[in-house]
Design a protein around this motif. Sequence first.
Motif: not given
Length: 202
Positions: A83-89, A121-123, A145-151, A156-161
Amino acid sequence: MLGSVPGDGAQAEGTRVLGICGSLRAGSYNRALLRVARELTPDGMEIDIFEDLGHVPPYNGDVEAEGDPPEVTAFKRAIADADGVLIATPEYNYGTTGVLKNAIDWASRPPRQSVLDRKPVALMGASTGIGGTAQAQLQVRQALAFPGAQTMPEPELLVSRVRDKFDGDGRLTDELVRTALGALLESFSEWVEQVEAISAAA
Ligand code: FNR
């Protein structure tokens, strides 16, 4: 959302989320973050982590013209079934990783009819530097964006250090990150519902 009448807002059989980690390292902090996400899912959400990203071959239009390799078919099916995609990059040199961008390129085919079209999608991401993958996430957002995913735009979750936030056994020790990850998942649950309602009404 499986088992629900489109647009009725019910979560009869829950929300199935596919977790994708942009790092292939066994000790990846980003995979560790996805594992923590599995512990923090809101009611009705389940997260399965796709473990075969490293088997997705380099994108090649000639290979694609002969038919998707089985590893690509499996990757596309995993996205289609979720139903949705969670990406950890991770962040590699101010961008995302080659393996993740490559996998997105495969998944984006064929244009306008791909499994990413209208997919919620969540990032999120973790890096050892101070930026916390801000630039990598921006690149992933742009590629989707071009493929039409709804991000999902926020939170936002930005985990530094990140080395300071997990212990030697890969356990998250930072309560602020844990709280922020829980909030992201709550928002994503609502985001999946909203995107599905809009898609059903279209
Ligand atoms: C990095 N790393 C890194 N970190 C960062 O904050 N900004 C960056 O631009 C880069 N660039 C970069 C390039 C390459 C090729 C590597 C291998 C690493 C460090 C990176 O954040 C760190 O290795 C993370 O631990 C990678 O994520 P995983 O594998 O732990 O999920």
